[in-house]
Write a protein that holds these residues in place. Structure first.
Motif, short mmCIF file in Angstrom:
data_model
loop_
_atom_site.label_atom_id
_atom_site.label_comp_id
_atom_site.label_asym_id
_atom_site.label_seq_id
_atom_site.Cartn_x
_atom_site.Cartn_y
_atom_site.Cartn_z
N TYR A 10 -56.06 3.94 16.10
CA TYR A 10 -56.15 3.25 14.81
C TYR A 10 -57.05 4.02 13.84
O TYR A 10 -56.76 4.12 12.65
CB TYR A 10 -56.67 1.83 14.97
CG TYR A 10 -55.65 0.87 15.55
CD1 TYR A 10 -54.29 1.02 15.29
CD2 TYR A 10 -56.03 -0.18 16.35
CE1 TYR A 10 -53.36 0.15 15.82
CE2 TYR A 10 -55.10 -1.07 16.88
CZ TYR A 10 -53.77 -0.89 16.61
OH TYR A 10 -52.84 -1.75 17.13
N ILE A 77 -49.83 1.62 11.26
CA ILE A 77 -49.05 1.17 12.41
C ILE A 77 -49.90 0.30 13.32
O ILE A 77 -51.10 0.48 13.45
CB ILE A 77 -48.43 2.34 13.19
CG1 ILE A 77 -49.51 3.26 13.74
CG2 ILE A 77 -47.45 3.10 12.34
CD1 ILE A 77 -48.97 4.27 14.72
N GLU A 78 -49.23 -0.64 13.91
CA GLU A 78 -49.85 -1.53 14.90
C GLU A 78 -49.19 -1.24 16.24
O GLU A 78 -47.97 -1.16 16.33
CB GLU A 78 -49.63 -2.97 14.49
CG GLU A 78 -50.29 -3.97 15.40
CD GLU A 78 -50.12 -5.38 14.88
OE1 GLU A 78 -49.33 -6.13 15.50
OE2 GLU A 78 -50.75 -5.71 13.88
N SER A 80 -48.67 -2.53 20.09
CA SER A 80 -48.78 -3.66 21.01
C SER A 80 -48.44 -3.19 22.42
O SER A 80 -47.38 -2.61 22.65
CB SER A 80 -47.80 -4.77 20.62
OG SER A 80 -48.06 -5.22 19.31
N GLU A 95 -45.20 -0.53 15.27
CA GLU A 95 -44.52 -0.83 14.01
C GLU A 95 -45.47 -0.78 12.83
O GLU A 95 -46.66 -1.03 12.96
CB GLU A 95 -43.82 -2.18 14.06
CG GLU A 95 -44.70 -3.37 14.33
CD GLU A 95 -43.91 -4.64 14.50
OE1 GLU A 95 -42.95 -4.88 13.76
OE2 GLU A 95 -44.26 -5.41 15.41
N ASP A 96 -44.90 -0.40 11.70
CA ASP A 96 -45.61 -0.46 10.43
C ASP A 96 -45.42 -1.89 9.93
O ASP A 96 -44.35 -2.26 9.48
CB ASP A 96 -45.02 0.55 9.44
CG ASP A 96 -45.55 0.39 8.03
OD1 ASP A 96 -46.64 -0.21 7.86
OD2 ASP A 96 -44.90 0.86 7.09
N VAL A 97 -46.46 -2.68 10.06
CA VAL A 97 -46.34 -4.12 9.78
C VAL A 97 -46.26 -4.44 8.30
O VAL A 97 -45.73 -5.48 7.92
CB VAL A 97 -47.49 -4.91 10.44
CG1 VAL A 97 -47.37 -4.88 11.95
CG2 VAL A 97 -48.85 -4.39 10.02
N GLU A 98 -46.76 -3.56 7.44
CA GLU A 98 -46.78 -3.87 6.01
C GLU A 98 -45.48 -3.49 5.31
O GLU A 98 -44.95 -4.25 4.52
CB GLU A 98 -47.95 -3.17 5.34
CG GLU A 98 -48.16 -3.62 3.92
CD GLU A 98 -49.45 -3.10 3.32
OE1 GLU A 98 -49.52 -3.02 2.10
OE2 GLU A 98 -50.39 -2.78 4.08
N SER A 100 -42.61 -1.98 7.00
CA SER A 100 -41.47 -1.88 7.92
C SER A 100 -40.84 -0.48 7.88
O SER A 100 -39.63 -0.34 7.96
CB SER A 100 -40.43 -2.94 7.61
OG SER A 100 -40.98 -4.22 7.73
N PHE A 103 -40.34 1.31 13.45
CA PHE A 103 -40.43 0.39 14.59
C PHE A 103 -39.97 1.17 15.80
O PHE A 103 -38.89 1.77 15.79
CB PHE A 103 -39.54 -0.83 14.37
CG PHE A 103 -39.40 -1.70 15.58
CD1 PHE A 103 -40.33 -2.69 15.84
CD2 PHE A 103 -38.36 -1.53 16.46
CE1 PHE A 103 -40.22 -3.50 16.97
CE2 PHE A 103 -38.22 -2.34 17.60
CZ PHE A 103 -39.16 -3.32 17.84
#
Length: 114
Positions: A10, A77-78, A80, A95-98, A100, A103
């Motif tokens: 991160y 990116i997040e 999990s 995924e790039d949560v903001e 998209s 993924f």
């Protein structure tokens, strides 16, 4: 992925975040012909000389989606760790949560400064 590894990843992504390169490849060896690898290079700003770059490699990709990459915005990116869910050959969802933008479902993540 251990918490300290995740924190380092991160930190590296936050320091960069602009997509410079996106490469999709598939080794054509007998056993792995169905598995893709994605290499994503993030930069602090691709218009500056000697800027900081991070290379993220997603190996043994089972599913991926690429969104609109035609804009110039910073992604975050997040990651999990889904290994406890016992999904077949999927340990991570990235995924790039903001925006998209990307993924990925994969079995391994490697990252380094380049």
């Amino acid at each position: 992925m251990k918490q300290e590894q995740e924190n380092k990843l991160y930190e590296m992504v936050r320091a960069t975040g602009y997509i410079e390169a996106l490469n999709l490849s598939r080794p054509m060896e007998e056993k792995s012909a169905k598995e893709y690898n994605i290499t994503l290079v993030l930069s602090t700003c691709p218009y500056e000389k000697d800027d900081l770059r991070v290379e993220l490699k997603f190996n043994e990709v089972k599913d991926f989606k690429i969104g609109n990459i035609n804009n110039f915005y910073k992604i975050f990116i997040e990651v999990s760790d889904v290994s406890e869910r016992q999904l077949e050959d999927i340990k991570y969802i990235v995924e790039d949560v903001e925006h998209s933008t990307i993924f990925v479902q994969c079995n391994e993540i490697q990252y380094k400064y380049i």
